[in-house]
Design a protein around this motif. Sequence first.
Motif, PDB file in Angstrom:
ATOM      1  N   GLY A   1       0.653  -0.705  -0.272  1.00  0.00           N
ATOM      2  CA  GLY A   1       0.185  -0.379  -0.114  1.00  0.00           C
ATOM      3  C   GLY A   1       0.939   1.131  -0.212  1.00  0.00           C
ATOM      4  O   GLY A   1       0.172   2.124  -0.369  1.00  0.00           O
ATOM      5  N   TRP A   2       2.230   0.981  -0.086  1.00  0.00           N
ATOM      6  CA  TRP A   2       3.118   2.050   0.493  1.00  0.00           C
ATOM      7  C   TRP A   2       2.975   2.497  -0.956  1.00  0.00           C
ATOM      8  O   TRP A   2       3.420   3.543  -1.293  1.00  0.00           O
ATOM      9  N   THR A   3       3.032   1.911  -1.650  1.00  0.00           N
ATOM     10  CA  THR A   3       2.975   2.266  -3.458  1.00  0.00           C
ATOM     11  C   THR A   3       2.139   2.578  -3.943  1.00  0.00           C
ATOM     12  O   THR A   3       1.906   3.747  -4.560  1.00  0.00           O
ATOM     13  N   GLY A   4       1.459   2.000  -4.358  1.00  0.00           N
ATOM     14  CA  GLY A   4      -0.420   1.721  -4.548  1.00  0.00           C
ATOM     15  C   GLY A   4      -1.531   0.937  -4.792  1.00  0.00           C
ATOM     16  O   GLY A   4      -1.358   0.156  -3.980  1.00  0.00           O
ATOM     17  N   TRP A   5      -2.864   1.398  -4.439  1.00  0.00           N
ATOM     18  CA  TRP A   5      -3.559   0.342  -4.176  1.00  0.00           C
ATOM     19  C   TRP A   5      -3.452  -0.520  -5.666  1.00  0.00           C
ATOM     20  O   TRP A   5      -4.323  -2.028  -5.246  1.00  0.00           O
ATOM     21  N   PRO A   6      -3.389  -0.603  -6.508  1.00  0.00           N
ATOM     22  CA  PRO A   6      -3.466  -1.320  -7.471  1.00  0.00           C
ATOM     23  C   PRO A   6      -1.841  -2.626  -6.951  1.00  0.00           C
ATOM     24  O   PRO A   6      -2.410  -3.894  -7.157  1.00  0.00           O
ATOM     25  N   GLN A   7      -0.928  -2.049  -6.761  1.00  0.00           N
ATOM     26  CA  GLN A   7      -0.119  -3.043  -5.469  1.00  0.00           C
ATOM     27  C   GLN A   7      -1.235  -3.725  -4.758  1.00  0.00           C
ATOM     28  O   GLN A   7      -0.525  -4.843  -5.046  1.00  0.00           O
ATOM     29  N   VAL A   8      -1.171  -3.534  -3.712  1.00  0.00           N
ATOM     30  CA  VAL A   8      -2.079  -4.043  -2.930  1.00  0.00           C
ATOM     31  C   VAL A   8      -3.392  -5.444  -3.481  1.00  0.00           C
ATOM     32  O   VAL A   8      -2.783  -6.408  -3.438  1.00  0.00           O
ATOM     33  N   ALA A   9      -3.691  -4.326  -4.087  1.00  0.00           N
ATOM     34  CA  ALA A   9      -4.747  -6.032  -5.215  1.00  0.00           C
ATOM     35  C   ALA A   9      -3.979  -6.637  -5.776  1.00  0.00           C
ATOM     36  O   ALA A   9      -3.874  -7.886  -5.659  1.00  0.00           O
ATOM     37  N   SER A  10      -2.953  -6.736  -6.613  1.00  0.00           N
ATOM     38  CA  SER A  10      -2.320  -7.068  -6.958  1.00  0.00           C
ATOM     39  C   SER A  10      -1.336  -8.764  -6.678  1.00  0.00           C
ATOM     40  O   SER A  10      -1.279  -9.370  -6.770  1.00  0.00           O
ATOM     41  N   ALA A  11      -0.957  -7.942  -5.108  1.00  0.00           N
ATOM     42  CA  ALA A  11      -0.447  -8.753  -4.328  1.00  0.00           C
ATOM     43  C   ALA A  11      -1.220  -9.835  -3.821  1.00  0.00           C
ATOM     44  O   ALA A  11      -1.253 -11.029  -3.820  1.00  0.00           O
ATOM     45  N   LEU A  12      -2.543  -9.253  -3.560  1.00  0.00           N
ATOM     46  CA  LEU A  12      -2.858 -10.524  -2.867  1.00  0.00           C
ATOM     47  C   LEU A  12      -3.251 -11.671  -4.015  1.00  0.00           C
ATOM     48  O   LEU A  12      -4.113 -12.735  -4.211  1.00  0.00           O
ATOM     49  N   VAL A  13      -3.476 -10.721  -5.284  1.00  0.00           N
ATOM     50  CA  VAL A  13      -4.324 -11.943  -6.817  1.00  0.00           C
ATOM     51  C   VAL A  13      -3.180 -12.800  -6.664  1.00  0.00           C
ATOM     52  O   VAL A  13      -3.414 -13.879  -6.766  1.00  0.00           O
ATOM     53  N   VAL A  14      -2.071 -12.253  -6.923  1.00  0.00           N
ATOM     54  CA  VAL A  14      -0.544 -13.688  -6.735  1.00  0.00           C
ATOM     55  C   VAL A  14      -0.334 -14.319  -5.408  1.00  0.00           C
ATOM     56  O   VAL A  14      -0.778 -15.662  -6.178  1.00  0.00           O
ATOM     57  N   ALA A  15      -1.328 -13.521  -4.745  1.00  0.00           N
ATOM     58  CA  ALA A  15      -0.714 -14.700  -3.537  1.00  0.00           C
ATOM     59  C   ALA A  15      -1.787 -15.641  -3.284  1.00  0.00           C
ATOM     60  O   ALA A  15      -1.662 -17.179  -4.108  1.00  0.00           O
ATOM     61  N   SER A  16      -3.156 -15.617  -4.531  1.00  0.00           N
ATOM     62  CA  SER A  16      -4.041 -16.553  -4.192  1.00  0.00           C
ATOM     63  C   SER A  16      -3.568 -17.180  -5.340  1.00  0.00           C
ATOM     64  O   SER A  16      -3.917 -18.471  -5.413  1.00  0.00           O
ATOM     65  N   VAL A  17      -3.427 -16.763  -6.650  1.00  0.00           N
ATOM     66  CA  VAL A  17      -2.809 -18.608  -7.733  1.00  0.00           C
ATOM     67  C   VAL A  17      -1.930 -19.106  -7.139  1.00  0.00           C
ATOM     68  O   VAL A  17      -1.752 -19.834  -7.345  1.00  0.00           O
ATOM     69  N   LEU A  18      -1.103 -18.824  -6.619  1.00  0.00           N
ATOM     70  CA  LEU A  18      -0.224 -19.478  -5.415  1.00  0.00           C
ATOM     71  C   LEU A  18      -0.950 -20.317  -4.771  1.00  0.00           C
ATOM     72  O   LEU A  18       0.018 -21.791  -4.933  1.00  0.00           O
ATOM     73  N   ALA A  19      -1.102 -20.010  -3.959  1.00  0.00           N
ATOM     74  CA  ALA A  19      -2.016 -21.125  -2.925  1.00  0.00           C
ATOM     75  C   ALA A  19      -2.718 -21.791  -3.888  1.00  0.00           C
ATOM     76  O   ALA A  19      -2.903 -22.771  -3.748  1.00  0.00           O
ATOM     77  N   LEU A  20      -3.688 -21.356  -4.891  1.00  0.00           N
ATOM     78  CA  LEU A  20      -4.203 -21.891  -6.180  1.00  0.00           C
ATOM     79  C   LEU A  20      -3.797 -23.106  -6.836  1.00  0.00           C
ATOM     80  O   LEU A  20      -3.848 -24.359  -6.820  1.00  0.00           O
ATOM     81  N   LEU A  21      -2.193 -22.678  -6.871  1.00  0.00           N
ATOM     82  CA  LEU A  21      -1.445 -23.952  -7.413  1.00  0.00           C
ATOM     83  C   LEU A  21      -0.701 -24.699  -6.945  1.00  0.00           C
ATOM     84  O   LEU A  21      -0.642 -26.238  -6.708  1.00  0.00           O
ATOM     85  N   LEU A  22      -0.398 -24.659  -5.077  1.00  0.00           N
ATOM     86  CA  LEU A  22      -0.378 -25.828  -4.488  1.00  0.00           C
ATOM     87  C   LEU A  22      -1.321 -26.525  -4.102  1.00  0.00           C
ATOM     88  O   LEU A  22      -0.897 -27.624  -3.505  1.00  0.00           O
ATOM     89  N   LEU A  23      -2.687 -26.118  -3.698  1.00  0.00           N
ATOM     90  CA  LEU A  23      -3.890 -26.707  -3.644  1.00  0.00           C
ATOM     91  C   LEU A  23      -4.080 -27.970  -5.077  1.00  0.00           C
ATOM     92  O   LEU A  23      -4.204 -29.366  -4.773  1.00  0.00           O
ATOM     93  N   VAL A  24      -3.915 -27.599  -6.247  1.00  0.00           N
ATOM     94  CA  VAL A  24      -3.782 -28.326  -7.019  1.00  0.00           C
ATOM     95  C   VAL A  24      -2.866 -28.806  -8.042  1.00  0.00           C
ATOM     96  O   VAL A  24      -2.858 -30.226  -9.157  1.00  0.00           O
ATOM     97  N   VAL A  25      -1.346 -28.408  -7.905  1.00  0.00           N
ATOM     98  CA  VAL A  25      -0.567 -28.985  -8.946  1.00  0.00           C
ATOM     99  C   VAL A  25      -0.003 -30.397  -7.668  1.00  0.00           C
ATOM    100  O   VAL A  25       0.383 -30.070  -6.501  1.00  0.00           O
ATOM    101  N   PRO A  26       0.122 -31.511  -7.807  1.00  0.00           N
ATOM    102  CA  PRO A  26       0.495 -32.558  -7.443  1.00  0.00           C
ATOM    103  C   PRO A  26       2.006 -32.393  -6.784  1.00  0.00           C
ATOM    104  O   PRO A  26       2.460 -32.240  -7.380  1.00  0.00           O
ATOM    105  N   GLY A  27       1.864 -32.775  -6.167  1.00  0.00           N
ATOM    106  CA  GLY A  27       3.545 -32.703  -5.032  1.00  0.00           C
ATOM    107  C   GLY A  27       3.867 -31.939  -4.661  1.00  0.00           C
ATOM    108  O   GLY A  27       4.982 -31.710  -4.789  1.00  0.00           O
ATOM    109  N   ALA A  28       3.220 -30.332  -5.356  1.00  0.00           N
ATOM    110  CA  ALA A  28       3.611 -28.985  -5.203  1.00  0.00           C
ATOM    111  C   ALA A  28       4.435 -28.772  -3.818  1.00  0.00           C
ATOM    112  O   ALA A  28       4.402 -27.844  -2.877  1.00  0.00           O
ATOM    113  N   HIS A  29       3.101 -29.188  -2.859  1.00  0.00           N
ATOM    114  CA  HIS A  29       3.383 -28.957  -1.432  1.00  0.00           C
ATOM    115  C   HIS A  29       2.152 -30.019  -0.362  1.00  0.00           C
ATOM    116  O   HIS A  29       1.784 -30.703  -1.243  1.00  0.00           O
TER     117      HIS A  29
END
Length: 216
Positions: free
Chosen positions: A160-188
């Motif tokens: 948020g120090w940089t801007g609101w788009p960065q906040v939203a994008s960070a949460l989206v990236v985090a969600s995508v990473l979590a989804l990958l860990l969930l659906v990719v076999p053996g990722a975690h």
Amino acid sequence: MQLSTFGLWWVLGAAVLGLGLGAAASGVTRRLLLDKREIAGSWWLGAVVTAVLLALLAWRVGDRGEFAVYGFAAVLGLPLAVVDWCEHRLPRRLAVPQLAGVFAGFGVVCLAHRDLEPGVRSVGALLAAGGLVLVLAVLTRGGVGAGDIVVAAVVGAVTGWTGWPQVASALVVASVLALLLLVVPGAHRGATRASSTVPFGPCLYGGALVMILIGG
């Protein structure tokens, strides 16, 4: 991005600092881990990863005051990420000081620059990101822990120090990473919980790092 001579030394200095801080922080990792894990709690892993993180931040942020805040968050974030990855928990005794340090650090930067706007936005993003994950915690009835809420607030503050788009994008990236860990076999593989549970803390930190490196 082309580095000047000063910039090169700044990056190298940050890497050396990261080696020392990371090695020291690995002791915190070992104390927080409930089960002994030689690699996860090793001094060399903490030293190398922290050195890389601080070098990247120094390269992207330069010698601005924000570097100290981002670096502080990174040094404490690595033990939290390791513990969450191994044991699916984010100890609040470390996450809360991380949040407090980020909040105080940005306050000092605001006073030094005599500019409150990024600080106010950072606080707003802190509350928004933490509040969003709090809602998820209520909806999932335990699927998201209190530590996740605190770490989400940290991520909101630093992006948020940089801007609101960065906040939203960070949460989206985090969600995508979590989804990958969930659906990719053996990722975690969950250590203490069902295999359908993923460590959200490392994903949140990853999202924040990506956006800081992109947005500065």
